[in-house]
Motif scaffolding. Structure first.
Motif, short mmCIF file in Angstrom:
data_model
loop_
_atom_site.label_atom_id
_atom_site.label_comp_id
_atom_site.label_asym_id
_atom_site.label_seq_id
_atom_site.Cartn_x
_atom_site.Cartn_y
_atom_site.Cartn_z
N GLN A 146 -0.60 -10.38 -7.93
CA GLN A 146 -0.11 -10.19 -6.82
C GLN A 146 0.84 -8.95 -6.51
OE1 GLN A 146 2.86 -13.33 -5.55
NE2 GLN A 146 1.47 -14.98 -6.20
N ASN A 156 0.72 1.29 -2.05
CA ASN A 156 1.27 -0.05 -2.45
C ASN A 156 2.67 0.14 -3.40
OD1 ASN A 156 -0.91 0.99 -4.72
ND2 ASN A 156 0.64 -0.13 -6.03
N MET A 188 7.25 -4.56 -6.50
CA MET A 188 8.09 -5.61 -6.05
C MET A 188 8.90 -6.13 -7.34
SD MET A 188 8.44 -4.84 -2.69
CE MET A 188 9.66 -6.19 -2.42
N THR A 228 2.16 -5.76 -3.42
CA THR A 228 2.85 -5.23 -2.04
C THR A 228 2.01 -4.15 -1.66
OG1 THR A 228 4.74 -6.65 -2.37
CG2 THR A 228 4.61 -5.01 -0.71
N ARG A 229 0.92 -4.38 -0.71
CA ARG A 229 0.37 -3.06 -0.42
C ARG A 229 -0.35 -3.13 0.98
NH1 ARG A 229 -5.28 -4.68 -0.97
NH2 ARG A 229 -5.84 -2.36 -1.26
N GLU A 232 -0.92 -7.15 2.04
CA GLU A 232 -0.47 -8.00 1.17
C GLU A 232 1.26 -7.79 0.39
OE1 GLU A 232 -1.67 -9.26 -3.53
OE2 GLU A 232 -3.31 -8.34 -2.08
N PHE A 233 1.69 -8.95 0.51
CA PHE A 233 3.17 -8.99 -0.08
C PHE A 233 3.29 -10.17 -0.97
CE2 PHE A 233 7.61 -10.53 0.41
CZ PHE A 233 8.32 -9.61 0.06
#
Length: 288
Positions: free
Chosen positions: A157, A177, A180, A159-160, A133-134
């Motif tokens: 949301q 993760n 961001m 990033t991971r 996921e980003f």
């Protein structure tokens, strides 16, 4: 003139046209285009949707975006069912945010606003599963203003990346993760390993054993304060979130259940215990 279109697609270039009007975005003309047709891609991947958005809003400006959804039998050279989506949308915002009640006229923290979001999951051989996921967002109020349903109902949301293996009633997963978006409070795991054992029967099916063990290196990153003075007055971090902290966190939890049938009732006495270690607590000490 001649017009031609694919027989398996009902539309010709256009997927959807919407016209709206309200006091937040003004007069709106929202058009979604079929990107495969626009770029004359003949070999369209099966179970894939690719659209381009051109959205004109009199109170906010002109926005552009793209949405790509896919489901495949293999991806990145690895066999296994995969599915995911990439959603990117942004604009040069000319207005102010109306977020309800006493937040009717909030100045955006950035002129160019938007988000990029990618979600992917793939099932591999031997019970392995990869999830990626980003999530990159321009500013703290963008999602609440332009993606209110997602902001209210979906998970945050992140990033991971996660590698998981499922074997019968046992699961282990390795997760990492990275934050961001510095306007959200988040704990980074670099990395974290979890193991679950659910409902294992022991002593001749008399007792059920549940277990969850985890170990990882955590970094707590508090959210940055808003730029808007009125928003700063409402900004309040929770206790223990005022400073950056990092350290090892390890824990193992076990539960033993003894299910019994009492007539028409099922009764389950249980005993549960946990042992845990934190390398850095709110007082910057280790604790067990």
């Amino acid at each position: 003139p001649v017009m031609a279109s694919r027989v398996d697609t009902a539309s010709f270039y256009l997927d959807r046209i919407r016209a709206k009007s309200d006091r937040v975005y003004g007069q709106q003309l929202l058009i979604d285009w079929n990107a495969f047709q626009l770029f004359k891609i003949e070999d369209v991947p099966k179970n894939s949707i690719w659209s381009l958005s051109t959205d004109l809003m009199s109170e906010r400006g002109l926005a552009f975006g793209t949405l790509y959804k896919y489901q495949r039998d293999d991806m990145f050279g690895f066999p296994g069912i995969s599915r995911g989506q990439l959603d990117a949308w942004g604009l040069q915002d000319q207005g102010t945010d109306n977020l309800g009640r006493d937040r009717r006229n909030v100045a955006p923290e950035k002129d160019f606003r938007g988000r990029v979001f990618w979600q992917h999951r793939q099932l591999l051989d031997d019970g392995y599963q990869v999830s990626v996921e980003f999530g990159l967002i321009s500013d703290r109020n963008f999602m609440e203003q332009f993606y209110e349903r997602i902001w209210d109902q979906d998970k945050d949301q992140m990033t991971r990346v996660e590698l998981k293996r499922i074997t019968d009633n046992r699961v282990w997963n390795l997760t990492a993760n990275l934050r961001m978006n510095d306007f959200f409070t988040q704990t980074d795991w670099l990395p974290k390993l979890d193991h679950y054992w659910l409902g294992e029967s022991i002593l001749g099916d008399r007792i059920s054993w549940h277990e969850h063990t985890s170990v990882g290196f955590a970094q707590l990153k508090p959210a940055s304060a808003p730029d808007d003075v009125a928003e700063q007055a409402k900004f309040d971090l929770m206790a223990g979130e005022e400073q950056k902290l990092s350290g090892i966190r390890a824990a193992t939890r076990h539960e033993l259940d003894y299910p019994m049938q009492w007539g028409n009732f099922k009764v389950v006495p249980y005993v549960l215990g946990e042992a845990a270690y934190w390398g850095n607590d709110v007082a910057q000490d280790d604790v067990t």
